[in-house]
Write an enzyme that holds these catalytic residues in place. Structure first.
Site, short mmCIF file in Angstrom:
data_model
loop_
_atom_site.label_atom_id
_atom_site.label_comp_id
_atom_site.label_asym_id
_atom_site.label_seq_id
_atom_site.Cartn_x
_atom_site.Cartn_y
_atom_site.Cartn_z
N LYS A 1 0.81 -1.23 0.00
CA LYS A 1 0.00 0.00 0.00
C LYS A 1 0.84 1.27 0.00
O LYS A 1 0.39 2.31 -0.49
CB LYS A 1 -0.95 0.01 1.20
CG LYS A 1 -2.06 -1.03 1.11
CD LYS A 1 -3.00 -0.94 2.30
CE LYS A 1 -4.09 -1.98 2.19
NZ LYS A 1 -5.06 -1.88 3.31
N ASP B 1 -9.95 2.57 2.05
CA ASP B 1 -9.95 2.08 3.43
C ASP B 1 -10.50 3.15 4.37
O ASP B 1 -11.20 2.86 5.34
CB ASP B 1 -8.54 1.70 3.87
CG ASP B 1 -8.06 0.40 3.26
OD1 ASP B 1 -8.90 -0.46 2.93
OD2 ASP B 1 -6.83 0.23 3.13
#
Length: 298
Positions: A74, A111
């Site tokens: 990420k 997220d």
């Protein structure tokens, strides 16, 4: 106007059991879209996490419309993108890459929105004066941003790596203002959770509780009835932390809601089509339930 055919994928390590393909493809079927979701598993491919840039380039060359990015890529993917949306730039972490018609790779982070939507739905009246967060990695950065965006007074970040906790806390202060975040060591958890009793809760954002990392991330007696507990892990849907916290009288938020809402936001970014989140929540329950039944039968 949206296309009727999409090719997307997930980049990460050990992602074979991921429910993302089924969540995306089920919703696409209901929307009348042809949707192929492929796993680009670093372990299967035999490449290091640093190869994420090559995978993004290959996906673009092969005509992919987008990629989801998970652990441990990420943050590594950032330098291989052409642009970042403001949320992802502030976080320094990306979990969704849109490969647009102009050939650009644009990073987003669903997220943050996924956790915020799940929290608002599952713990709508939870006090947010003092929040303790375990974990300062990519997922931790996202949920800390989400909690502060929801109005938390202060988030205290605890991580096994002190430098990582301090780095995230400093980043949060720069973005949200002085006093909104601080770092602390694991030995300070008892005092921090005592202070949060009745005034806040615990966000768990480490891998502990996953099938490959079973167990509790902290001692059970530290969980008080006046402290809510929000989990990020969603495999299994009921982690040991969720089970023990519920038994000890805490209000709990399992990780499944975040998994669904971040997937729904990614689906919208990839297709331009608004998914039905209620149906996707039902899908997750069904898929996880079927998985549990198979595991028990085995």
């Amino acid at each position: 106007m949206a296309k009727d055919s999409y090719l997307v994928g997930l980049v990460g390590a050990g992602i074979g059991p991921s429910l993302s393909p089924a969540l995306h493809q089920r919703e696409a079927d209901r929307q009348g879209l042809r949707y192929l979701y492929r796993l680009l598993d670093l372990d299967v491919l035999g490449v290091a996490p640093q190869a994420v840039g090559e995978l993004v380039r290959a996906a673009r060359d092969l005509g992919f419309d987008g990629l989801n990015i998970t652990h441990p890529c990420k943050q590594l993917v950032l330098e291989h993108l052409d642009a970042l949306d403001p949320q992802a730039e502030a976080l320094g972490a990306v979990n969704t890459v849109v490969l647009d018609a102009g050939g650009r790779a644009v990073g987003h982070n669903t997220d943050v929105t996924g956790f915020a939507a799940s929290f608002a739905r599952g713990l709508p009246d939870a006090p947010l004066e003092r929040v303790v967060q375990l974990g300062a990695g990519g997922a931790g950065a996202a949920v800390a941003h989400a909690v502060l965006t929801l109005g938390a007074g202060r988030v205290t970040v605890v991580d096994a790596l002190p430098g990582r906790a301090a780095g995230l806390a400093d980043s949060l202060v720069r973005h949200f203002g002085p006093g909104r975040a601080q770092a602390a060591g694991p030995d300070e958890l008892p005092e921090l959770l005592a202070q949060a009793d009745g005034a806040g809760g615990l966000v768990h954002a480490t891998p502990t509780g996953m099938a490959a990392h079973p167990g509790l991330p902290l001692r059970a007696p530290l969980l008080r009835p006046g402290v809510w507990v929000a989990e990020v892990v969603y495999r299994p849907l009921e982690t040991e932390l969720v089970r023990v916290a519920r038994e000890r009288g805490c209000a709990v938020l399992p990780g499944g809601g975040m998994a669904v809402f971040q997937a729904a936001d990614s689906f919208r970014l990839f297709t331009g089509v608004e998914p039905d989140r209620a149906r996707m929540l039902a899908d997750l329950e069904e898929l996880a339930g079927a998985e549990s039944s198979v595991a028990c039968a085995g």
